[in-house]
Design a protein around this motif. Structure first.
Motif, PDB file in Angstrom:
ATOM      1  N   ILE A   1      40.701 -15.536 -19.855  1.00 44.22           N
ATOM      2  CA  ILE A   1      39.733 -16.103 -20.722  1.00 44.22           C
ATOM      3  C   ILE A   1      38.986 -17.150 -19.939  1.00 44.22           C
ATOM      4  CG2 ILE A   1      39.347 -17.311 -22.799  1.00 44.22           C
ATOM      5  CD1 ILE A   1      41.543 -15.705 -24.072  1.00 44.22           C
ATOM      6  N   GLU A   2      39.768 -18.000 -19.353  1.00 42.67           N
ATOM      7  CA  GLU A   2      39.082 -19.087 -18.610  1.00 42.67           C
ATOM      8  C   GLU A   2      38.383 -18.851 -17.329  1.00 42.67           C
ATOM      9  OE1 GLU A   2      37.846 -22.901 -18.179  1.00 42.67           O
ATOM     10  OE2 GLU A   2      38.802 -22.082 -19.894  1.00 42.67           O
ATOM     11  N   PHE A   3      38.809 -17.789 -16.755  1.00 44.12           N
ATOM     12  CA  PHE A   3      38.112 -17.323 -15.670  1.00 44.12           C
ATOM     13  C   PHE A   3      36.669 -16.693 -16.091  1.00 44.12           C
ATOM     14  CE2 PHE A   3      37.269 -13.569 -12.928  1.00 44.12           C
ATOM     15  CZ  PHE A   3      37.296 -14.077 -11.538  1.00 44.12           C
ATOM     16  N   TYR A   4      36.830 -15.985 -17.107  1.00 48.73           N
ATOM     17  CA  TYR A   4      35.478 -15.104 -17.499  1.00 48.73           C
ATOM     18  C   TYR A   4      34.651 -16.149 -17.912  1.00 48.73           C
ATOM     19  CZ  TYR A   4      38.171 -10.916 -16.551  1.00 48.73           C
ATOM     20  OH  TYR A   4      38.919  -9.778 -15.859  1.00 48.73           O
ATOM     21  N   ARG A   5      35.140 -17.337 -18.614  1.00 51.68           N
ATOM     22  CA  ARG A   5      34.271 -18.305 -19.165  1.00 51.68           C
ATOM     23  C   ARG A   5      33.675 -18.988 -17.959  1.00 51.68           C
ATOM     24  NH1 ARG A   5      37.041 -22.109 -23.468  1.00 51.68           N
ATOM     25  NH2 ARG A   5      35.147 -23.202 -23.186  1.00 51.68           N
ATOM     26  N   LYS A   6      34.227 -19.080 -16.861  1.00 54.93           N
ATOM     27  CA  LYS A   6      33.412 -19.867 -15.512  1.00 54.93           C
ATOM     28  C   LYS A   6      32.716 -18.665 -15.140  1.00 54.93           C
ATOM     29  CE  LYS A   6      36.849 -23.443 -14.902  1.00 54.93           C
ATOM     30  NZ  LYS A   6      38.344 -23.743 -14.146  1.00 54.93           N
ATOM     31  N   ALA A   7      32.850 -17.610 -14.853  1.00 51.95           N
ATOM     32  CA  ALA A   7      32.496 -16.520 -13.825  1.00 51.95           C
ATOM     33  C   ALA A   7      31.243 -15.954 -14.580  1.00 51.95           C
ATOM     34  CB  ALA A   7      33.305 -15.485 -13.707  1.00 51.95           C
TER      35      ALA A   7
ATOM     36  N   LEU B   1      60.337 -10.613 -30.717  1.00 52.45           N
ATOM     37  CA  LEU B   1      59.358 -11.528 -29.696  1.00 52.45           C
ATOM     38  C   LEU B   1      60.260 -12.665 -29.262  1.00 52.45           C
ATOM     39  CD1 LEU B   1      55.912 -11.023 -30.867  1.00 52.45           C
ATOM     40  CD2 LEU B   1      57.038  -9.860 -29.100  1.00 52.45           C
ATOM     41  N   PRO B   2      60.166 -13.019 -28.121  1.00 56.00           N
ATOM     42  CA  PRO B   2      61.163 -14.227 -27.792  1.00 56.00           C
ATOM     43  C   PRO B   2      60.279 -15.408 -28.331  1.00 56.00           C
ATOM     44  CG  PRO B   2      60.252 -13.254 -25.844  1.00 56.00           C
ATOM     45  CD  PRO B   2      59.730 -12.198 -26.970  1.00 56.00           C
ATOM     46  N   GLU B   3      60.928 -16.514 -28.520  1.00 57.93           N
ATOM     47  CA  GLU B   3      60.413 -17.638 -28.879  1.00 57.93           C
ATOM     48  C   GLU B   3      59.118 -18.148 -28.037  1.00 57.93           C
ATOM     49  OE1 GLU B   3      60.142 -20.016 -31.826  1.00 57.93           O
ATOM     50  OE2 GLU B   3      61.797 -18.463 -31.842  1.00 57.93           O
ATOM     51  N   CYS B   4      59.174 -17.772 -26.689  1.00 58.09           N
ATOM     52  CA  CYS B   4      57.956 -18.160 -25.990  1.00 58.09           C
ATOM     53  C   CYS B   4      56.786 -17.549 -26.213  1.00 58.09           C
ATOM     54  CB  CYS B   4      58.259 -18.307 -24.401  1.00 58.09           C
ATOM     55  SG  CYS B   4      58.603 -16.177 -23.886  1.00 58.09           S
ATOM     56  N   PHE B   5      56.625 -16.768 -27.011  1.00 63.48           N
ATOM     57  CA  PHE B   5      55.611 -16.048 -27.480  1.00 63.48           C
ATOM     58  C   PHE B   5      54.695 -16.738 -28.391  1.00 63.48           C
ATOM     59  CE2 PHE B   5      54.726 -11.310 -26.427  1.00 63.48           C
ATOM     60  CZ  PHE B   5      55.424 -11.420 -25.345  1.00 63.48           C
ATOM     61  N   ALA B   6      55.310 -17.740 -28.823  1.00 62.00           N
ATOM     62  CA  ALA B   6      54.249 -18.414 -30.037  1.00 62.00           C
ATOM     63  C   ALA B   6      53.049 -18.986 -29.737  1.00 62.00           C
ATOM     64  CB  ALA B   6      55.235 -19.766 -30.421  1.00 62.00           C
ATOM     65  N   GLU B   7      52.953 -19.457 -28.120  1.00 60.89           N
ATOM     66  CA  GLU B   7      51.505 -19.717 -27.706  1.00 60.89           C
ATOM     67  C   GLU B   7      50.830 -18.862 -26.976  1.00 60.89           C
ATOM     68  OE1 GLU B   7      50.235 -22.563 -28.254  1.00 60.89           O
ATOM     69  OE2 GLU B   7      51.716 -23.258 -29.655  1.00 60.89           O
ATOM     70  N   LYS B   8      51.264 -17.545 -26.790  1.00 61.80           N
ATOM     71  CA  LYS B   8      50.881 -16.558 -26.069  1.00 61.80           C
ATOM     72  C   LYS B   8      49.434 -15.964 -27.088  1.00 61.80           C
ATOM     73  CE  LYS B   8      52.797 -16.169 -22.456  1.00 61.80           C
ATOM     74  NZ  LYS B   8      52.287 -16.588 -21.211  1.00 61.80           N
ATOM     75  N   VAL B   9      48.343 -15.084 -26.519  1.00 66.88           N
ATOM     76  CA  VAL B   9      47.323 -14.807 -27.072  1.00 66.88           C
ATOM     77  C   VAL B   9      47.765 -13.616 -27.650  1.00 66.88           C
ATOM     78  CG1 VAL B   9      44.959 -14.289 -26.971  1.00 66.88           C
ATOM     79  CG2 VAL B   9      45.904 -16.169 -25.618  1.00 66.88           C
ATOM     80  N   MET B  10      47.572 -13.339 -29.046  1.00 71.94           N
ATOM     81  CA  MET B  10      47.796 -12.216 -29.596  1.00 71.94           C
ATOM     82  C   MET B  10      46.482 -11.254 -29.889  1.00 71.94           C
ATOM     83  SD  MET B  10      49.315 -11.485 -33.539  1.00 71.94           S
ATOM     84  CE  MET B  10      47.886 -12.625 -34.507  1.00 71.94           C
ATOM     85  N   HIS B  11      45.257 -12.157 -29.894  1.00 74.98           N
ATOM     86  CA  HIS B  11      43.979 -11.348 -29.982  1.00 74.98           C
ATOM     87  C   HIS B  11      42.929 -12.657 -29.735  1.00 74.98           C
ATOM     88  CE1 HIS B  11      40.477  -9.154 -31.209  1.00 74.98           C
ATOM     89  NE2 HIS B  11      40.128 -10.079 -31.960  1.00 74.98           N
ATOM     90  N   ALA B  12      41.850 -12.112 -28.811  1.00 81.90           N
ATOM     91  CA  ALA B  12      40.843 -12.903 -28.646  1.00 81.90           C
ATOM     92  C   ALA B  12      39.616 -12.125 -28.472  1.00 81.90           C
ATOM     93  CB  ALA B  12      41.145 -13.668 -27.034  1.00 81.90           C
TER      94      ALA B  12
ATOM     95  N   GLY C   1      48.955  -8.864 -19.919  1.00 85.76           N
ATOM     96  CA  GLY C   1      50.183  -8.900 -19.646  1.00 85.76           C
ATOM     97  C   GLY C   1      50.939 -10.211 -19.534  1.00 85.76           C
ATOM     98  N   GLY C   2      50.421 -11.188 -20.211  1.00 91.29           N
ATOM     99  CA  GLY C   2      50.846 -12.760 -20.328  1.00 91.29           C
ATOM    100  C   GLY C   2      49.907 -13.885 -19.391  1.00 91.29           C
ATOM    101  N   ARG C   3      48.784 -13.016 -19.029  1.00 97.38           N
ATOM    102  CA  ARG C   3      47.803 -13.934 -18.394  1.00 97.38           C
ATOM    103  C   ARG C   3      46.490 -14.021 -19.018  1.00 97.38           C
ATOM    104  NH1 ARG C   3      47.065 -12.144 -12.339  1.00 97.38           N
ATOM    105  NH2 ARG C   3      46.266 -14.294 -11.983  1.00 97.38           N
TER     106      ARG C   3
END
Length: 144
Positions: free
Chosen positions: A22-28, A49-60, A15-17
């Motif tokens: 990802i960073e949390f699971y990398r460290k934990a 999709l709003p412009e701000c979505f450009a940097e959001k994670v589509m898939h990891a 939901g946007g986080r």
């Protein structure tokens, strides 16, 4: 149907986080990012999709030990609703269980403290800071 090469992999929507998760699971957990694609990387822009979505994670794709977990920001619809399932992580020994349990529960909620059970030297249940439920267990070693 031949299921010998079939995989079932969890796909979590944060939901946007997602980047924070990802960073949390990398460290934990020592998670390794095998693939990360942002919405701006799509060959065609998704309508609406709003412009701000450009940097959001589509898939990891994250590798944790021998398991692949997939993740996304989804439609940034707010906190994920991770109900009705838990991710179960089994570690080699009690020291690893203590470390993993403490790392995952940081900012989360312990629902069953890590303790000895009749089936494992250590077992505990928690909800991490994103609301994902985890069961942490030490690998059972047969009596010699």
């Amino acid at each position: 149907m031949n299921t010998s090469n079939t995989l079932v992999q969890p796909y979590l929507f944060f939901g946007g986080r997602c980047e924070e998760a990802i960073e949390f699971y990398r460290k934990a957990l020592g998670a390794e990012v095998e693939r990360l694609a942002r919405f701006k990387d799509a060959p065609e822009r998704q309508p609406g999709l709003p412009e701000c979505f450009a940097e959001k994670v589509m898939h990891a794709s994250l590798r944790i030990g021998g398991t692949m977990i997939m993740a996304s920001d989804g439609q940034c619809e707010g906190p994920g609703n991770f109900e009705g399932f838990s991710l179960s992580i089994t570690v080699a020994d009690e020291a690893d269980a203590e470390r993993v349990f403490a790392a995952l529960s940081d900012g989360g909620l312990v629902t069953m403290k890590l303790e000895k059970t009749f089936w494992a030297p250590k077992f505990g249940i928690l909800q991490d800071r994103f609301g994902v439920s985890w069961m942490v267990s030490v690998m059972h070693k047969p009596e010699a």
